[in-house]
Design an enzyme around this catalytic site. Structure first.
Site, PDB file in Angstrom:
ATOM      1  CE  LYS A  35      -4.362  -0.329   1.981  1.00 33.69           C
ATOM      2  NZ  LYS A  35      -5.304  -0.409   3.088  1.00 33.69           N
ATOM      3  CD  GLU A 152     -14.189  10.612  10.154  1.00 26.42           C
ATOM      4  OE1 GLU A 152     -13.290  11.331  10.606  1.00 26.42           O
ATOM      5  OE2 GLU A 152     -15.214  11.092   9.616  1.00 26.42           O
ATOM      6  CB  CYS A 261     -19.325   0.787   9.597  1.00 25.42           C
ATOM      7  SG  CYS A 261     -17.683   1.422   9.212  1.00 25.42           S
TER       8      CYS A 261
END
Ligand code: NAD
Length: 434
Positions: A35, A152, A261
């Protein structure tokens, strides 16, 4: 300000890019070398609208850079954000391995006299901040730090606008020094800031996601009553949603919530409540309704097609929602696996999710992936809409009908207009509406 973000995934990378955009200097750390290499070459490992431009612009302006070295990040920043995964364990509770490891890694590189604010941005159970603080101090007795919570709330697919113009910023802190620094981070965004204690901030995130999941399950339960009574759930949702106390958002009946989530955060909140001796039965019902929604939908498909074995079925959509390439815990993927298990021949198409679905082996190799939505529909005896990408709404349905074997549409997200579809000659089946 000088900021560091540990974990450059959906949350960390977008947060880092947005912080850089408003003028901060940001170091994004990730321990996945592949990444980091990609990001250093200017390639973006995830799809998020606008992200590529944002990252490239801020790298060019020397406000954003990427590294695999936590030491580099911690040494050169006043504030260190943690945005690593917090996946569920088998029993639904949160696996805090990643967070604990980062806490130890930070402890290993913090030098005497280096005051740092450590910010938990990952979604964590209440009281995690206390444990992160204790862990860092256990491994480094000279560490000078405050651990605070800053959950967040971004949504994938519109993460940049969500970060640039959030409804609120929550800062959970017991240190005025840390709170003042955090307020400076968010000053350029000019949005409301709610300062709470650390435990409350951590709890806000799980309570918010569980409430949104509850809204979805509520309208899905209403959709079952609509089907049984001949009412139209879309009209009912409009009628409920026009009440400002309720609001229309998250009242979309469909195949249920998925993604990385909601399912995990509802499970986590149930586990947290159980552990604290305050069981949250309501959320167990939210989960039950959600799981039942796909089964109810499949029953409708079976009723129309009779036997699924050897049927050619097209599925439009693989991602858990539109405008993302995220296929984690996607209901579309569950749907495909159930269809294949019953012997159907599935062809799927998704604008962004096909690569990841294959890469992570989430769908059987027997599932064909088509190059376009129309190609996917060729020869199909049924077309199932699983993810409400705009691209699907704007298809040339005369063409779609012409290539299908039998024109049956099962609209798992109530994206299409039933009247128009029927006028075009499709047998149309939505959720909670005739
Ligand atoms: P992600 O899997 O996309 O990214 C996490 C990143 O952390 C990965 O790139 C991984 O390589 C890296 N990482 C793991 N351990 C590391 C370590 N020790 N050092 C450096 N990097 C490390 O996850 P995500 O979706 O960004 O979620 C992160 C957290 O934010 C989770 O707690 C999640 O619940 C929460 N969250 C996610 C969203 C969302 O929409 N994805 C929204 C709000 C909150």
């Amino acid at each position: 300000m000088e900021l560091c973000i540990i974990g450059s995934g959906y949350v960390g990378l977008v947060t880092g890019a947005c912080f850089a955009e408003v003028g901060h200097h940001v170091i994004c750390v990730d321990n996945d070398q592949r990444k980091v290499d990609m990001l250093q070459r200017g390639e973006i490992p995830i799809f998020e609208p606008g992200l590529e431009d944002l990252v490239q612009r801020n790298v060019a302006a020397k406000r954003l850079r990427f590294t695999n070295s936590i030491e580099d990040g911690v040494d050169n920043s006043q504030i260190v954000f943690i945005a690593v995964p917090t996946p569920p364990q088998v029993d639904g509770s949160v696996d805090l391995t990643y967070i604990e490891r980062v806490a130890r890694e930070i402890a290993g590189v913090l030098k005497p006299g280096q005051y740092r604010v450590i910010v938990d941005k990952s979604t964590v159970p209440v009281k995690t901040g206390e444990k992160v603080q204790a862990t860092i101090q256990r491994y480094n007795q000279n560490a000078e730090l405050d651990v605070i919570s800053n959950p967040e709330f971004l949504r994938e697919g519109c993460a940049i606008p969500d970060l640039m113009r959030p409804d609120r910023i929550v800062i959970g802190s017991s240190s005025q020094r840390a709170t003042d620094l955090m307020k400076r981070v968010y000053e350029p965004f000019q949005v409301p800031i709610l300062v709470t204690d650390v435990n409350s901030a951590e709890l806000i995130k799980h309570a918010a996601n569980s409430f949104l999941s509850l809204k979805i399950s509520y309208i899905n339960a209403v959709s079952a009553i609509c089907e049984a009574s001949g009412a139209d759930v879309e009209m009912v949702a409009d009628g409920i949603g026009m009440d400002r106390r309720i609001g229309r958002n998250f009242l979309n009946a469909g195949l249920g919530y998925g993604g990385s989530c909601f399912p995990k955060d509802v499970k986590a909140f149930i586990a947290i409540a159980d552990e604290l001796g305050a069981p949250f039965q309501l959320l167990k019902e939210v989960e039950r309704i959600n799981a039942g929604q796909l089964d109810r939908f499949l029953k409708k498909v079976r009723e129309a097609l009779w036997v699924l074995r050897e049927k050619r079925i097209t599925v439009w959509g693989l991602t858990f929602k539109p405008d993302t390439d995220d296929v984690r815990n996607s209901v579309a993927i569950d749907l495909i696996n159930k269809l294949v298990a019953e012997g159907a021949h599935v062809t799927a198409y998704d604008p962004k999710g096909m690569e990841k679905a294959r890469e992570y082996s989430l769908i059987p190799t027997s599932v064909k992936l088509a190059a376009t939505a129309v190609e996917a529909a060729e020869g199909a005896e049924a077309l199932i809409l699983a993810t409400e990408w705009k691209e699907f709404a704007s298809q040339d349905f005369a063409k779609v009908k012409a290539v299908m074997h039998t024109p049956q549409v099962f609209d798992g997200r109530n994206l299409f207009n039933p009247k128009t579809m029927r006028e075009m000659g499709f047998a149309y089946h939505g959720v909670g509406r005739a």
